[in-house]
Scaffold this motif. Structure first.
Motif, PDB file in Angstrom:
ATOM      1  N   ARG A 161      -4.160 -16.162 -24.486  1.00 54.19           N
ATOM      2  CA  ARG A 161      -5.432 -15.465 -24.421  1.00 54.19           C
ATOM      3  C   ARG A 161      -5.444 -14.272 -25.396  1.00 54.19           C
ATOM      4  O   ARG A 161      -4.449 -13.569 -25.557  1.00 54.19           O
ATOM      5  CB  ARG A 161      -5.707 -14.957 -23.000  1.00 54.19           C
ATOM      6  CG  ARG A 161      -6.017 -16.071 -22.011  1.00 54.19           C
ATOM      7  CD  ARG A 161      -7.310 -16.779 -22.349  1.00 54.19           C
ATOM      8  NE  ARG A 161      -7.667 -17.829 -21.400  1.00 54.19           N
ATOM      9  CZ  ARG A 161      -7.312 -19.109 -21.524  1.00 54.19           C
ATOM     10  NH1 ARG A 161      -6.568 -19.488 -22.568  1.00 54.19           N
ATOM     11  NH2 ARG A 161      -7.699 -19.994 -20.630  1.00 54.19           N
ATOM     12  N   ILE A 221     -12.967 -19.499 -28.479  1.00 53.93           N
ATOM     13  CA  ILE A 221     -13.947 -19.691 -27.414  1.00 53.93           C
ATOM     14  C   ILE A 221     -13.881 -18.487 -26.489  1.00 53.93           C
ATOM     15  O   ILE A 221     -12.811 -18.178 -25.941  1.00 53.93           O
ATOM     16  CB  ILE A 221     -13.670 -20.984 -26.617  1.00 53.93           C
ATOM     17  CG1 ILE A 221     -13.821 -22.201 -27.530  1.00 53.93           C
ATOM     18  CG2 ILE A 221     -14.612 -21.093 -25.417  1.00 53.93           C
ATOM     19  CD1 ILE A 221     -13.392 -23.505 -26.859  1.00 53.93           C
ATOM     20  N   THR A 223     -14.091 -16.791 -23.173  1.00 53.43           N
ATOM     21  CA  THR A 223     -14.059 -17.190 -21.763  1.00 53.43           C
ATOM     22  C   THR A 223     -14.623 -16.108 -20.845  1.00 53.43           C
ATOM     23  O   THR A 223     -14.997 -16.390 -19.711  1.00 53.43           O
ATOM     24  CB  THR A 223     -12.627 -17.533 -21.332  1.00 53.43           C
ATOM     25  OG1 THR A 223     -11.788 -16.389 -21.510  1.00 53.43           O
ATOM     26  CG2 THR A 223     -12.073 -18.694 -22.161  1.00 53.43           C
ATOM     27  N   SER A 224     -14.666 -14.873 -21.337  1.00 51.33           N
ATOM     28  CA  SER A 224     -15.243 -13.772 -20.569  1.00 51.33           C
ATOM     29  C   SER A 224     -15.755 -12.717 -21.539  1.00 51.33           C
ATOM     30  O   SER A 224     -15.013 -12.298 -22.433  1.00 51.33           O
ATOM     31  CB  SER A 224     -14.208 -13.160 -19.621  1.00 51.33           C
ATOM     32  OG  SER A 224     -14.748 -12.025 -18.956  1.00 51.33           O
ATOM     33  N   ALA A 260     -10.682 -14.372 -24.887  1.00 55.92           N
ATOM     34  CA  ALA A 260     -10.965 -15.595 -25.613  1.00 55.92           C
ATOM     35  C   ALA A 260      -9.711 -16.480 -25.680  1.00 55.92           C
ATOM     36  O   ALA A 260      -8.597 -16.010 -25.491  1.00 55.92           O
ATOM     37  CB  ALA A 260     -11.462 -15.283 -27.020  1.00 55.92           C
ATOM     38  N   LYS A 261      -9.939 -17.738 -25.965  1.00 54.62           N
ATOM     39  CA  LYS A 261      -8.842 -18.693 -26.170  1.00 54.62           C
ATOM     40  C   LYS A 261      -9.112 -19.459 -27.458  1.00 54.62           C
ATOM     41  O   LYS A 261     -10.222 -19.429 -28.020  1.00 54.62           O
ATOM     42  CB  LYS A 261      -8.725 -19.655 -24.997  1.00 54.62           C
ATOM     43  CG  LYS A 261      -9.936 -20.570 -24.798  1.00 54.62           C
ATOM     44  CD  LYS A 261      -9.749 -21.505 -23.622  1.00 54.62           C
ATOM     45  CE  LYS A 261     -10.944 -22.424 -23.458  1.00 54.62           C
ATOM     46  NZ  LYS A 261     -10.773 -23.355 -22.300  1.00 54.62           N
ATOM     47  N   ASN A 263     -10.100 -22.349 -29.862  1.00 56.28           N
ATOM     48  CA  ASN A 263     -10.860 -23.586 -29.910  1.00 56.28           C
ATOM     49  C   ASN A 263      -9.967 -24.616 -30.583  1.00 56.28           C
ATOM     50  O   ASN A 263      -9.614 -24.474 -31.738  1.00 56.28           O
ATOM     51  CB  ASN A 263     -12.151 -23.393 -30.701  1.00 56.28           C
ATOM     52  CG  ASN A 263     -13.056 -24.609 -30.656  1.00 56.28           C
ATOM     53  OD1 ASN A 263     -12.613 -25.694 -30.274  1.00 56.28           O
ATOM     54  ND2 ASN A 263     -14.291 -24.445 -31.062  1.00 56.28           N
TER      55      ASN A 263
END
Length: 265
Positions: A161, A221, A223-224, A260-261, A263
């Motif tokens: 992350r 991406i 995620t929060s 984020a992670k 893609n």
């Protein structure tokens, strides 16, 4: 509270003895606030430090590997190390001479691996991390963050992350200052004018749409996507504006907080 008191006991004496004129050579705001650097560097930012630590404790297993990019004063590295995370912190000391040596010693004394490198220009020998922090750093970059974000993506484990904080250029106090007082949304001109070249203050803060664009184009991406509500401080007027802003949507808050992670496609 225990962590804050421990930070205060460890950091405050060293910050008071630090050569703030050298630290502030390229960013005069540090020199200007040298009377109480702990209040300026730690107290004033405590809202986002708490938020980052809380996210780690709720979401990341202890002993996970963490990379902190842009250590400066090692608040988050210390908090995470004390909680059992394996922290590596990097900072480019060329801008500070030996002024940050006490911060480096504190980091090393608390089981934090420290590396003196320019992360954009140098590599970490292929090391991968479970989490990478870029906290209130990207606004200091002179130019596009594209290369840095690409490197962060490369250094992140496949399931890792990316933890990100950036000041919101459209926070309420900035909007009102520009609209009613003709006050620039850029750093205070005194700080800019009195700093040596190259200026190391805020070159570009971000609005919400820019944060989303940057992550999408860098193949992450989100995620929060949350915000940071700062505690009221400063003059009575600033306190009132902060309180009002905290009741408004995140676009008016002090900073953005992103997880984020990668893609993978």
């Amino acid at each position: 509270p225990d962590h804050f008191n421990k930070l205060k006991n460890i950091l405050e004496p060293e910050l008071l003895n630090m050569d703030m004129s050298r630290v502030g050579k390229y960013n005069f705001s540090y020199t200007k606030n040298s009377d109480d650097p702990f209040a300026y560097m730690v107290n004033a930012e405590w809202s986002y430090y708490e938020k980052v630590l809380s996210w780690y404790l709720d979401n990341v297993p202890k002993k996970s590997t963490v990379l902190e990019i842009g250590m400066f004063v090692p608040v988050i590295p210390l908090l995470l190390s004390w909680e059992g995370y394996k922290v590596t912190a990097i900072e480019n000391l060329n801008f500070y001479g030996k002024a940050l040596d006490p911060m480096v010693k504190i980091a090393k004394d608390n089981d934090i691996e420290f590396l003196n490198i320019d992360i954009i220009e140098e590599d970490l020998d292929g090391n991968k991390f479970d989490c990478i922090n870029l906290l209130a750093v990207i606004e200091h970059i002179l130019g596009s963050p594209k290369a840095l974000l690409s490197k962060i993506r490369f250094m992140l484990n496949e399931s890792g992350r990316f933890v990100f904080v950036v000041p919101n250029q459209a926070r309420l106090i900035r909007r009102l200052g520009l609209m009613f007082g003709g006050i620039s949304v850029l750093p205070e001109y005194e700080d800019y004018y009195k700093s040596d070249y190259p200026f190391e203050g805020h070159h570009r803060e971000y609005v919400l749409s820019e944060v989303k664009y940057m992550f999408a184009k860098s193949n992450f991406i989100i995620t929060s996507l949350d915000s940071v509500k700062y505690k009221p401080h400063g003059s009575l007027l600033k306190k009132i504006i902060t309180i009002i802003g905290n009741f408004l949507p995140k676009q008016f808050h002090q900073a953005f907080f992103v997880i984020a992670k990668k893609n993978k496609y």
